[in-house]
Design a protein around this motif. Structure first.
Motif, short mmCIF file in Angstrom:
data_model
loop_
_atom_site.label_atom_id
_atom_site.label_comp_id
_atom_site.label_asym_id
_atom_site.label_seq_id
_atom_site.Cartn_x
_atom_site.Cartn_y
_atom_site.Cartn_z
N LYS A 59 0.80 -1.23 0.00
CA LYS A 59 0.00 0.00 0.00
C LYS A 59 0.83 1.28 0.00
N LEU A 60 2.07 1.18 0.50
CA LEU A 60 2.85 2.41 0.67
C LEU A 60 4.30 2.20 0.23
N LEU A 61 4.92 3.28 -0.24
CA LEU A 61 6.36 3.30 -0.48
C LEU A 61 6.96 4.38 0.42
N LEU A 62 7.99 4.00 1.17
CA LEU A 62 8.74 5.00 1.96
C LEU A 62 9.96 5.41 1.15
N LEU A 63 9.93 6.63 0.64
CA LEU A 63 11.03 7.10 -0.20
C LEU A 63 11.91 8.05 0.60
N CYS A 64 13.22 7.89 0.47
CA CYS A 64 14.15 8.81 1.12
C CYS A 64 14.80 9.64 0.02
N SER A 65 14.47 10.93 -0.03
CA SER A 65 14.85 11.75 -1.17
C SER A 65 15.21 13.17 -0.73
N PRO A 66 16.49 13.52 -0.79
CA PRO A 66 17.71 12.75 -1.10
C PRO A 66 17.89 11.60 -0.11
N HIS A 67 18.75 10.67 -0.56
CA HIS A 67 18.81 9.40 0.15
C HIS A 67 19.91 9.33 1.21
N ASN A 68 19.49 9.04 2.42
CA ASN A 68 20.38 8.72 3.52
C ASN A 68 20.40 7.21 3.67
N PRO A 69 21.52 6.49 3.55
CA PRO A 69 22.89 6.98 3.61
C PRO A 69 23.63 7.08 2.27
N VAL A 70 23.04 6.71 1.12
CA VAL A 70 23.92 6.59 -0.06
C VAL A 70 24.15 7.92 -0.77
N GLY A 71 23.42 8.98 -0.35
CA GLY A 71 23.71 10.31 -0.88
C GLY A 71 23.17 10.59 -2.27
N ARG A 72 22.27 9.73 -2.76
CA ARG A 72 21.70 10.02 -4.09
C ARG A 72 20.68 11.16 -4.00
N VAL A 73 20.72 12.01 -5.02
CA VAL A 73 19.65 12.98 -5.25
C VAL A 73 18.95 12.44 -6.49
N TRP A 74 17.82 11.85 -6.30
CA TRP A 74 17.15 11.14 -7.40
C TRP A 74 16.84 12.11 -8.54
N SER A 75 17.06 11.65 -9.78
CA SER A 75 16.84 12.51 -10.94
C SER A 75 15.34 12.56 -11.28
N GLY A 82 20.75 -1.69 6.96
CA GLY A 82 20.19 -2.82 6.20
C GLY A 82 21.29 -3.69 5.64
N LYS A 83 20.87 -4.86 5.14
CA LYS A 83 21.84 -5.86 4.66
C LYS A 83 22.78 -5.32 3.59
N GLU A 84 22.23 -4.46 2.72
CA GLU A 84 23.04 -3.93 1.62
C GLU A 84 24.14 -3.00 2.11
N GLY A 85 24.08 -2.64 3.38
CA GLY A 85 25.10 -1.74 3.93
C GLY A 85 26.30 -2.48 4.48
N SER A 86 26.28 -3.80 4.40
CA SER A 86 27.39 -4.59 4.93
C SER A 86 28.71 -4.17 4.27
N GLY A 87 29.73 -3.94 5.09
CA GLY A 87 31.05 -3.57 4.55
C GLY A 87 31.23 -2.07 4.36
N PHE A 88 30.20 -1.30 4.71
CA PHE A 88 30.28 0.16 4.56
C PHE A 88 30.29 0.83 5.95
N MET A 89 30.76 2.06 6.00
CA MET A 89 30.64 2.90 7.19
C MET A 89 30.15 4.27 6.74
N ARG A 90 29.31 4.91 7.56
CA ARG A 90 28.81 6.24 7.20
C ARG A 90 29.47 7.29 8.08
N LEU A 91 30.10 8.25 7.43
CA LEU A 91 30.81 9.32 8.15
C LEU A 91 30.09 10.65 7.94
N ASN A 92 29.77 11.30 9.03
CA ASN A 92 29.11 12.61 8.99
C ASN A 92 30.19 13.70 8.87
N PHE A 93 30.21 14.36 7.69
CA PHE A 93 31.30 15.34 7.50
C PHE A 93 30.84 16.79 7.72
#
Ligand SMILES: Cc1ncc(COP(=O)(O)O)c(C=O)c1O
Length: 387
Positions: A162-178, A356-367
């Motif tokens: 019923k719903l989509l939760l969209l993160c726009s711009p995206h945290n954590p991957v930093g995409r600004v969706w076109s 989430g699982k896709e974040g395995s092997g990554f670290m997020r740094l707040n600059f």
């Protein structure tokens, strides 16, 4: 002192610092995790609050029309999206708005699409409100750009979605969706009667040549199929004022939302927050421009550093002040990776796996820190890698 220079936060109750022992098991880390800035909230905001405090009574207050008008003008000027006043209501928190919207616009047992990796409360708001997660993996293309895949998503949804939760711009991957990406995703949702909850809290932290496009601005149909959540918390570093808005152009969706809104009795928020909100949107533009300059410079420093440290791969974010560091070449498990950052580099980052699982092997740094702090952190990390 310069505008973006170091400020000691250990004497306030800043989460980022106060929770160090609990999260990292030591005070001896420089914390670069939770998404607020180690940068002073703009003077125009602080001065407006100080002015308000000259009045000796801080009672129940309504959020003034002038505050909503200031936000409407900001969003129109910065994102070419004209919101109408009656679409808007106050919220104490974007995350709370996500929960409220989920309850208002779906039933227990319904499914909600969430993209992985994403800001952790996206998952918890779905689960804690007894809805089911449809986890859609975001994957990097050949150029390392994160994309969603509508062919895959089509196979994941059911008539309960019923719903989509969209993160726009995206945290954590930093995409600004076109525009094209948002258009395709929006059309997909319209075809499958999926309402979009678009969390646009990071919309003002976007770097050239990218620009944020509100999902609701794409077409009349998408305007009426989107709930937009935004606020000044990230833009002006004022999360501590706990104030944001919910924008629901569709009268039918708004009516359903309002019923839930009244059940939770949020009221109208705090007097000082109204003042801060209005001042930020009305007077904060010059400061915001300088902030973007500062953050762009910091993002560039990380890029230069990463070019010399190939074990960590980094693509500068299109938006957000969050660097998504690909540490997979280090060959460490997620737990060891986290320990490496804490013990060897003395840095408290957000582990990728927490998104989430896709974040395995990554670290997020707040600059979003003074440049000297970032330089020091990169030096520490470089030394830990060399050792
Ligand atoms: C995508 C996203 N939404 C919401 C929030 C938090 O918003 P609030 O403090 O208004 O609940 C954050 C904070 O990091 C965030 O990154």
């Amino acid at each position: 002192m310069g505008e973006f220079d170091t400020i000691d936060r250990t004497s306030s109750n800043a989460e980022k610092y106060t929770l160090r022992q609990k999260l990292f098991g030591t005070e001896e880390v420089h914390p670069m995790w939770v998404a607020d800035m180690d940068i002073a909230t703009p003077i125009c905001v602080v001065a407006a609050v100080q002015e308000r405090l000259k009045h000796p009574i801080i009672g129940y207050e309504i959020m003034p029309e002038s505050a909503f008008e200031a936000q409407v003008a900001w969003v129109s000027e910065h994102h070419a999206f004209t919101m109408q006043r009656e679409w808007l209501s106050y919220s104490p928190s974007v995350v709370a708005s996500i929960g409220c919207t989920i309850r208002a616009l779906s039933e227990a047992g319904d499914e909600v699409i969430v993209m992985d990796p994403v800001y952790p409360p996206f998952y918890s708001m779905v689960k804690e409100n007894n809805r089911r997660l449809v986890i859609h993996p975001l994957r990097q293309d050949e150029e390392g750009v994160y994309r969603f895949d509508l062919d895959l998503l089509r196979t994941q949804i059911t008539d309960k979605t019923k719903l989509l939760l969209l993160c726009s711009p995206h945290n954590p991957v930093g995409r600004v969706w076109s525009r094209d990406e948002l258009g395709a995703l929006g059309t997909f949702c319209l075809e499958h009667s999926i309402v979009i909850i678009s969390d646009e809290i990071h919309s003002d932290i976007v770097f050239q040549p990218h620009s944020h496009i509100p999902m609701g601005s794409l077409s009349k149909e998408l305007l009426n199929n989107t709930v937009t959540l935004t606020g000044p918390g990230k833009t002006f570093n004022m999360a501590g004022f706990s104030i944001s808005t919910v924008c629901i152009p569709s009268e039918e969706l708004r009516t359903r939302y309002k019923e839930e809104y009244h059940r939770v009795h949020w009221g109208d928020g705090a007097a000082l927050s109204h003042v801060a909100f209005e001042a930020a949107y009305r007077d904060g533009s010059p400061w915001h421009q300088r902030l973007i300059g500062h953050l762009s410079h910091n993002a560039l420093l990380i890029e230069e550093w990463a070019a010399k440290h190939p074990l960590i791969r980094y693509s500068p974010p299109e938006g957000t002040y969050l660097a998504w560091l690909d540490c997979r070449a280090l060959g460490l498990g997620d737990r060891e990776l986290r320990e490496f950052f804490i013990q060897k580099a003395g840095l408290g980052l957000s582990p990728g796996l927490s998104f989430g699982k896709e974040g395995s092997g990554f670290m997020r740094l707040n600059f979003a820190v003074p440049t000297s702090v970032l330089t020091q952190a990169l030096e520490q990390l470089g030394k830990a890698l060399n050792d």
